[in-house]
Write an enzyme that holds these catalytic residues in place. Structure first.
Site, PDB file in Angstrom:
ATOM      1  N   SER A 141       0.816  -1.214   0.000  1.00  0.00           N
ATOM      2  CA  SER A 141       0.000   0.000   0.000  1.00  0.00           C
ATOM      3  C   SER A 141       0.847   1.261   0.000  1.00  0.00           C
ATOM      4  O   SER A 141       0.558   2.218  -0.717  1.00  0.00           O
ATOM      5  CB  SER A 141      -0.925  -0.001   1.216  1.00  0.00           C
ATOM      6  OG  SER A 141      -1.772  -1.126   1.196  1.00  0.00           O
TER       7      SER A 141
ATOM      8  N   ARG B 127       2.779  -8.475  15.297  1.00  0.00           N
ATOM      9  CA  ARG B 127       3.132  -7.276  14.534  1.00  0.00           C
ATOM     10  C   ARG B 127       2.077  -6.182  14.499  1.00  0.00           C
ATOM     11  O   ARG B 127       2.331  -5.097  13.981  1.00  0.00           O
ATOM     12  CB  ARG B 127       3.406  -7.674  13.084  1.00  0.00           C
ATOM     13  CG  ARG B 127       2.224  -8.331  12.411  1.00  0.00           C
ATOM     14  CD  ARG B 127       2.408  -8.493  10.917  1.00  0.00           C
ATOM     15  NE  ARG B 127       2.073  -7.285  10.204  1.00  0.00           N
ATOM     16  CZ  ARG B 127       2.375  -7.049   8.922  1.00  0.00           C
ATOM     17  NH1 ARG B 127       3.018  -7.962   8.235  1.00  0.00           N
ATOM     18  NH2 ARG B 127       2.044  -5.931   8.339  1.00  0.00           N
TER      19      ARG B 127
END
EC number: 5.4.2.12
Length: 507
Positions: free
Chosen positions: A78, A203
């Protein structure tokens, strides 16, 4: 200066058209099979656009050298995709910037490294980041080179705080990465360097609650799970039902007496080694800002902190970094992808009189596959209202369902996500200012859309599109960076000479 920024009029395309630039993250073109969620989902709006090929629908590249990454084996993401869309040119980004700095040794000569180096003689160097070779947020080989380079330049005590992946790489691969890291640290210890893993956990650093849990482990040395090694920690935590590397609970590594081996203390140096910003910005604020109210830090150590890169150029966050960001002239989930990344890694408005940012708050406290529709329909309605208001020359929208839910690996939920994204696009493009259907004489819906996986479709259309506009056939390797010039043309302007060429022509 005014002349420099004034665009020439396009010789054939009129001004004054409202352009909707709709980006569907995670919406790519792949072989149709039962695992292709876009193929399985009911997506009549996107299907109708595809039927306009080749003149009004085509594929563009969203990975590798087309978006400034080192090789065409590097998958897009992205951040680099939206940077390329906004910049209109191809700049070295993320991993490539760091690769170049490490290969040349420049990373060790610049101000950022020399700043943290001042802590090496008497204190600890802490490295925090994603332990993965996915190349989207970080890369294991870059961590290995940084460990080697720092130890050769005076770091005598090193602690690594790992974030496990399972999203950009196969779930479960964290065990192998941890074993590789442990081997490297053992080699450093054989050379007299006190190097160990100090803490770890999943994460998902896009939520303050998760950042706080990480802070407690990394800074306070406190976590619900304690282990003697990182490999033991990950293997044991993965035994839990439905365990996933992305969401592993935080843990600390302790010595024989049960004492944490590496909490961050006054005088220490800290580096967040992710090169991508959006999972590090919150932690960077906690590490850097003296005035901070997102959670109780309990203790705010006086440290020398640097990011691998500067994660937010407008906020100057962090103020020290190892590698300078790309020189481009000019976040709830994905909000920044159509603001910050499109604006050359710059937060905030260029001109608040001409711009308006609308953020739809994301669901919090749940994984995306639990609510796969996310806020797609709400985004679609807001965008539709903006288009019909006729206040703006351009309405730029990001619908992240395909990407965010797809990353969970839940096929059924991702199918629902794709359908929701399609419905959001339909809601944006099917009405005029009277609420009536916006279609041309052939029933084509009005939209311009581009997406962020390889290869990705881009389509143009609608009754507002000037006659004779179609995609060129002489730009076969076009990529996301070509979209900016294309949009400028649709606004009635010629793009600057240094932009990647437009994808359209008027015949």
């Amino acid at each position: 200066m005014e002349g420099k920024w004034k665009l020439a009029d396009h010789p054939k395309l009129p001004k004054g058209k409202i352009i909707a630039v709709v980006v569907l993250d995670g919406w790519g073109e792949a072989s149709p099979d039962k695992f292709n969620c876009i193929h399985v989902a009911e997506t009549p709006t996107m299907d109708s656009l595809k039927n306009m090929a080749p003149d009004k629908w085509r594929l563009v590249r969203a990975h590798g050298t087309a978006v400034g990454l080192p090789t065409d084996d590097d998958m897009g993401n992205s951040e680099v995709g939206h940077n390329a869309l906004g910049a209109g040119r191809i700049y070295a980004q993320g991993a490539k910037l760091v690769d170049l700095a490490l290969a040349s040794g420049k990373i060790y000569e610049d101000e950022g490294f020399n700043y943290i180096k001042e802590s090496f003689a008497k204190s600890t160097l802490h490295l925090i980041g994603l332990l993965s070779d996915g190349g989207v947020h970080s890369r294991l080989d870059q961590l290995q080179l940084l460990l080697k380079g720092a130890s050769e330049r005076g770091a005598k005590r090193i602690r690594v705080h790992v974030l496990t992946d399972g999203r950009d790489v196969v779930d479960g691969s964290s065990v192998g990465f941890a074993e590789t890291l442990e081997k490297d640290l053992a080699e450093l210890r054989n050379k007299g360097i006190d190097a160990q893993v100090a803490s770890g956990g999943g994460r998902m650093y896009n939520d303050w609650e998760v950042v706080k849990r990480g802070w407690d482990a990394q800074v306070l040395g406190e976590a619900p799970h304690k282990f003697k090694s990182v490999v033991e920690a990950i293997k044991k935590l993965r035994e839990a039902p439905n365990a996933n590397d992305q969401y592993l609970p935080p843990f600390v590594i302790v010595d024989e007496s049960g004492k944490p081996v590496g909490p961050i203390m006054d005088g220490d140096a800290v580096v967040t080694f992710n090169f991508r910003a959006d999972r590090m910005t919150m932690l960077a604020q906690a590490l850097e800002y003296e005035k901070f109210d997102k959670f109780d830090r309990v203790r705010f150590p006086k440290i020398r902190y640097a990011g691998m890169l500067q994660y937010d150029g407008e906020l100057k966050l962090p103020s020290h970094y190892l590698v300078s960001p790309p020189l481009i002239e000019r976040t709830s989930v994905k909000f920044g992808h159509v603001t910050f990344f499109w604006n050359g890694n710059r937060s905030g408005y260029f001109n608040s009189d001409l711009e308006e940012y609308v953020e739809i708050p994301s669901d919090s406290g749940i994984t995306f596959n639990v609510q796969p529709k996310m806020k797609a329909l709400e985004i679609g309605k807001k965008a539709r209202d903006a288009i019909l208001s006729r206040k703006f020359d351009q309405v730029r929208v990001n619908i992240p369902n395909g990407d965010m839910v797809g990353h969970t690996g839940d096929i059924e939920a991702t199918v629902v996500a794709c359908k929701a994204a399609d419905e959001a696009v339909k809601d944006m493009v099917k009405r005029n200012k009277k609420g009536e259907a916006l279609v041309d004489k052939d029933g084509k819906v009005q939209i311009q859309t581009s997406h962020t996986l390889q290869p990705v479709p881009i389509a143009i259309g609608g009754p507002g599109l000037a006659g004779g506009v179609k995609f060129r056939k002489d730009v076969p390797n076009g990529g996301l960076a070509n979209v900016a010039a294309t949009v400028m043309n649709l606004h009635g302007f010629v793009a600057p000479d240094d932009y990647e060429t437009t994808l359209i022509e008027v015949v």
